[in-house]
Design a protein around this motif. Structure first.
Motif, PDB file in Angstrom:
ATOM      1  N   ARG A 277      30.814  67.947  81.484  1.00  0.00           N
ATOM      2  CA  ARG A 277      30.422  69.312  81.865  1.00  0.00           C
ATOM      3  C   ARG A 277      30.409  70.244  80.658  1.00  0.00           C
ATOM      4  NH1 ARG A 277      34.043  68.635  86.153  1.00  0.00           N
ATOM      5  NH2 ARG A 277      35.474  70.173  85.253  1.00  0.00           N
ATOM      6  N   LEU A 278      31.382  70.084  79.784  1.00  0.00           N
ATOM      7  CA  LEU A 278      31.529  71.007  78.663  1.00  0.00           C
ATOM      8  C   LEU A 278      30.526  70.759  77.543  1.00  0.00           C
ATOM      9  CD1 LEU A 278      35.416  71.161  78.361  1.00  0.00           C
ATOM     10  CD2 LEU A 278      33.898  72.951  79.207  1.00  0.00           C
ATOM     11  N   ILE A 279      30.222  69.496  77.265  1.00  0.00           N
ATOM     12  CA  ILE A 279      29.381  69.208  76.102  1.00  0.00           C
ATOM     13  C   ILE A 279      28.030  68.606  76.455  1.00  0.00           C
ATOM     14  CG2 ILE A 279      31.441  68.823  74.699  1.00  0.00           C
ATOM     15  CD1 ILE A 279      30.750  65.832  74.729  1.00  0.00           C
ATOM     16  N   GLY A 280      27.857  68.236  77.730  1.00  0.00           N
ATOM     17  CA  GLY A 280      26.632  67.557  78.119  1.00  0.00           C
ATOM     18  C   GLY A 280      25.372  68.363  77.890  1.00  0.00           C
ATOM     19  N   THR A 281      25.493  69.691  77.935  1.00  0.00           N
ATOM     20  CA  THR A 281      24.317  70.543  77.715  1.00  0.00           C
ATOM     21  C   THR A 281      24.126  70.901  76.242  1.00  0.00           C
ATOM     22  OG1 THR A 281      25.644  72.528  78.131  1.00  0.00           O
ATOM     23  CG2 THR A 281      24.519  71.546  80.028  1.00  0.00           C
ATOM     24  N   GLN A 282      25.099  70.526  75.400  1.00  0.00           N
ATOM     25  CA  GLN A 282      25.038  70.895  73.985  1.00  0.00           C
ATOM     26  C   GLN A 282      24.688  69.727  73.062  1.00  0.00           C
ATOM     27  OE1 GLN A 282      28.498  73.344  72.807  1.00  0.00           O
ATOM     28  NE2 GLN A 282      29.061  73.399  74.956  1.00  0.00           N
ATOM     29  N   VAL A 283      24.994  68.501  73.495  1.00  0.00           N
ATOM     30  CA  VAL A 283      24.690  67.319  72.683  1.00  0.00           C
ATOM     31  C   VAL A 283      23.932  66.318  73.534  1.00  0.00           C
ATOM     32  CG1 VAL A 283      26.723  67.656  71.230  1.00  0.00           C
ATOM     33  CG2 VAL A 283      26.873  66.159  73.235  1.00  0.00           C
ATOM     34  N   GLY A 284      23.351  65.324  72.885  1.00  0.00           N
ATOM     35  CA  GLY A 284      22.532  64.351  73.579  1.00  0.00           C
ATOM     36  C   GLY A 284      23.340  63.347  74.386  1.00  0.00           C
ATOM     37  N   GLY A 285      22.614  62.518  75.129  1.00  0.00           N
ATOM     38  CA  GLY A 285      23.242  61.531  75.987  1.00  0.00           C
ATOM     39  C   GLY A 285      24.149  60.559  75.260  1.00  0.00           C
ATOM     40  N   PRO A 286      23.718  59.980  74.135  1.00  0.00           N
ATOM     41  CA  PRO A 286      24.591  59.036  73.433  1.00  0.00           C
ATOM     42  C   PRO A 286      25.925  59.651  73.002  1.00  0.00           C
ATOM     43  CG  PRO A 286      22.338  58.781  72.673  1.00  0.00           C
ATOM     44  CD  PRO A 286      22.355  59.994  73.553  1.00  0.00           C
ATOM     45  N   ALA A 287      25.883  60.874  72.459  1.00  0.00           N
ATOM     46  CA  ALA A 287      27.125  61.527  72.036  1.00  0.00           C
ATOM     47  C   ALA A 287      28.005  61.837  73.244  1.00  0.00           C
ATOM     48  CB  ALA A 287      26.816  62.804  71.263  1.00  0.00           C
ATOM     49  N   THR A 288      27.397  62.307  74.334  1.00  0.00           N
ATOM     50  CA  THR A 288      28.167  62.614  75.543  1.00  0.00           C
ATOM     51  C   THR A 288      28.826  61.366  76.098  1.00  0.00           C
ATOM     52  OG1 THR A 288      26.653  64.429  76.094  1.00  0.00           O
ATOM     53  CG2 THR A 288      28.035  63.579  77.866  1.00  0.00           C
ATOM     54  N   ASP A 289      28.088  60.268  76.153  1.00  0.00           N
ATOM     55  CA  ASP A 289      28.650  59.017  76.669  1.00  0.00           C
ATOM     56  C   ASP A 289      29.797  58.531  75.789  1.00  0.00           C
ATOM     57  OD1 ASP A 289      26.789  59.074  78.676  1.00  0.00           O
ATOM     58  OD2 ASP A 289      25.425  57.634  77.732  1.00  0.00           O
ATOM     59  N   LEU A 290      29.624  58.667  74.481  1.00  0.00           N
ATOM     60  CA  LEU A 290      30.662  58.208  73.555  1.00  0.00           C
ATOM     61  C   LEU A 290      31.936  59.027  73.723  1.00  0.00           C
ATOM     62  CD1 LEU A 290      31.307  56.235  71.287  1.00  0.00           C
ATOM     63  CD2 LEU A 290      30.333  57.855  69.667  1.00  0.00           C
ATOM     64  N   VAL A 291      31.801  60.338  73.768  1.00  0.00           N
ATOM     65  CA  VAL A 291      32.975  61.209  73.922  1.00  0.00           C
ATOM     66  C   VAL A 291      33.632  60.984  75.278  1.00  0.00           C
ATOM     67  CG1 VAL A 291      33.777  63.595  74.021  1.00  0.00           C
ATOM     68  CG2 VAL A 291      32.060  62.930  72.330  1.00  0.00           C
ATOM     69  N   SER A 292      32.827  60.821  76.305  1.00  0.00           N
ATOM     70  CA  SER A 292      33.383  60.581  77.648  1.00  0.00           C
ATOM     71  C   SER A 292      34.216  59.307  77.667  1.00  0.00           C
ATOM     72  CB  SER A 292      32.255  60.487  78.677  1.00  0.00           C
ATOM     73  OG  SER A 292      31.541  61.700  78.761  1.00  0.00           O
ATOM     74  N   GLY A 293      33.700  58.264  77.013  1.00  0.00           N
ATOM     75  CA  GLY A 293      34.467  57.024  76.936  1.00  0.00           C
ATOM     76  C   GLY A 293      35.762  57.202  76.165  1.00  0.00           C
ATOM     77  N   MET A 294      35.727  58.018  75.140  1.00  0.00           N
ATOM     78  CA  MET A 294      36.927  58.226  74.334  1.00  0.00           C
ATOM     79  C   MET A 294      38.013  58.956  75.104  1.00  0.00           C
ATOM     80  SD  MET A 294      35.165  59.138  70.646  1.00  0.00           S
ATOM     81  CE  MET A 294      36.695  59.228  69.695  1.00  0.00           C
ATOM     82  N   VAL A 295      37.649  59.955  75.908  1.00  0.00           N
ATOM     83  CA  VAL A 295      38.680  60.700  76.633  1.00  0.00           C
ATOM     84  C   VAL A 295      39.213  59.906  77.825  1.00  0.00           C
ATOM     85  CG1 VAL A 295      37.765  62.920  75.866  1.00  0.00           C
ATOM     86  CG2 VAL A 295      37.039  61.991  78.077  1.00  0.00           C
ATOM     87  N   ARG A 296      38.497  58.872  78.229  1.00  0.00           N
ATOM     88  CA  ARG A 296      39.043  57.981  79.258  1.00  0.00           C
ATOM     89  C   ARG A 296      40.193  57.154  78.694  1.00  0.00           C
ATOM     90  NH1 ARG A 296      33.453  57.167  80.470  1.00  0.00           N
ATOM     91  NH2 ARG A 296      32.912  57.959  82.557  1.00  0.00           N
ATOM     92  N   SER A 297      40.170  56.934  77.395  1.00  0.00           N
ATOM     93  CA  SER A 297      41.213  56.134  76.744  1.00  0.00           C
ATOM     94  C   SER A 297      42.503  56.928  76.627  1.00  0.00           C
ATOM     95  CB  SER A 297      40.745  55.702  75.350  1.00  0.00           C
ATOM     96  OG  SER A 297      39.607  54.871  75.424  1.00  0.00           O
ATOM     97  N   ARG A 298      43.555  56.216  76.312  1.00  0.00           N
ATOM     98  CA  ARG A 298      44.868  56.846  76.132  1.00  0.00           C
ATOM     99  C   ARG A 298      45.099  57.085  74.642  1.00  0.00           C
ATOM    100  NH1 ARG A 298      49.089  57.007  79.740  1.00  0.00           N
ATOM    101  NH2 ARG A 298      51.165  57.413  78.866  1.00  0.00           N
ATOM    102  N   TRP A 299      45.574  58.281  74.285  1.00  0.00           N
ATOM    103  CA  TRP A 299      45.821  58.653  72.890  1.00  0.00           C
ATOM    104  C   TRP A 299      47.287  59.019  72.711  1.00  0.00           C
ATOM    105  CZ3 TRP A 299      41.891  58.001  69.457  1.00  0.00           C
ATOM    106  CH2 TRP A 299      40.609  57.829  70.001  1.00  0.00           C
ATOM    107  N   SER A 300      47.874  58.538  71.624  1.00  0.00           N
ATOM    108  CA  SER A 300      49.290  58.820  71.356  1.00  0.00           C
ATOM    109  C   SER A 300      49.523  60.297  71.066  1.00  0.00           C
ATOM    110  CB  SER A 300      49.774  57.982  70.164  1.00  0.00           C
ATOM    111  OG  SER A 300      49.552  56.607  70.382  1.00  0.00           O
TER     112      SER A 300
END
Length: 271
Positions: free
Chosen positions: A67-90
């Motif tokens: 929702r936050l970045i989907g209108t500002q960057v393209g599909g590949p970047a949005t998909d990549l970031v979405s996958g990253m936030v699904r992951s767990r970060w220390s």
């Protein structure tokens, strides 16, 4: 990075490679968009914490990112970031560090597609040597009082038309937004990342005089056999090396210079 962040970064690298293996994806544009998301999350600490909160479901965080970045960057970047936030970060900061690395890797992939990756590696190394030998230039590029536009303008005057466009982009991002890194550490990280694009190691070779093409080929072959991987040579000339060469691969130094052999002999005589 440790633990969960290390695993999350490894997964993100694989997703980036899968994306950029598709030639329909513009790696340079993807790099710009990932850099923009990096700047956003570096600036918005509360948002970064929400997107890395382990108590929140991964899918909910991915939907928020879309929702936050989907209108500002393209599909590949949005998909990549979405996958990253699904992951767990220390740590929440690890997500931003990972995004920054992926932006740089995408830029290097764009250079590789153009057959210019070797040029970029060499230019990054030479720029690092120039900065190390010019205290005034280093001071100007690392001056905290100087604005980012002023630093970009300085770099444009130094690199514009003289270096590959990818080199200029990478160095400009590093100088304008160092994010706590020293200039030297940032340039070293970029050089290592460039070498990894084709699974190569970097050897910094210092000699008293420039090596001939035959010497470079022979040295590269010897080092490749020694380390079991293709080796990229970053060449430096230092008149104080009286003879032979000095080779550094990572933290390991292979010292074959005459000056060091003389010094070692002197120590033995004194002892």
């Amino acid at each position: 990075m440790n633990g969960a962040s290390r695993d999350a970064l490894a997964a993100a690298r694989e997703r980036l490679d899968a994306l950029t293996d598709n030639t329909s994806v513009d790696a340079g544009s993807l790099a710009d968009e990932l850099a923009a998301v990096t700047a956003l999350l570096d600036r918005e600490v509360s948002l970064r914490r929400v997107l890395t909160d382990p108590a929140q479901p991964g899918e909910a965080k991915a939907e928020l990112a879309q929702r936050l970045i989907g209108t500002q960057v393209g599909g590949p970047a949005t998909d990549l970031v979405s996958g990253m936030v699904r992951s767990r970060w220390s740590r929440s900061r690890d997500l931003v560090d990972a995004l920054e690395e992926l932006a740089d890797a995408a830029d290097l992939t764009a250079a590789q597609r153009r057959g210019k990756l070797d040029n970029v590696e060499d230019e990054l190394f030479r720029f690092g040597r120039i900065v190390a030998s010019n205290t005034e230039l280093r001071a100007a590029l690392t001056d905290r009082a100087a604005t980012a536009p002023a630093k970009r303008e300085l770099l444009a005057s130094l690199l514009g038309g003289r270096a590959d466009a990818t080199t200029e982009r990478l160095v400009t991002r590093l100088v304008a937004a160092p994010r706590g890194r020293s200039l030297e550490a940032g340039l070293e990280s970029l050089s290592k990342l460039a070498a990894e694009r084709r699974d190569r190691m970097v050897a910094v070779v210092t000699s008293a005089v420039p090596l001939s093409d035959q010497q470079k080929q022979r040295l590269g072959g010897v080092l490749a056999k020694l380390y079991g991987r293709q080796m990229h040579l970053n060449l430096d000339v230092d008149p104080e090396v009286l003879g032979g060469i000095r080779v550094q691969v990572g933290d390991e130094v292979i010292n074959g210079s005459l000056a060091d052999r003389i010094e070692d002999a002197g120590r033995r005589l004194a002892g």
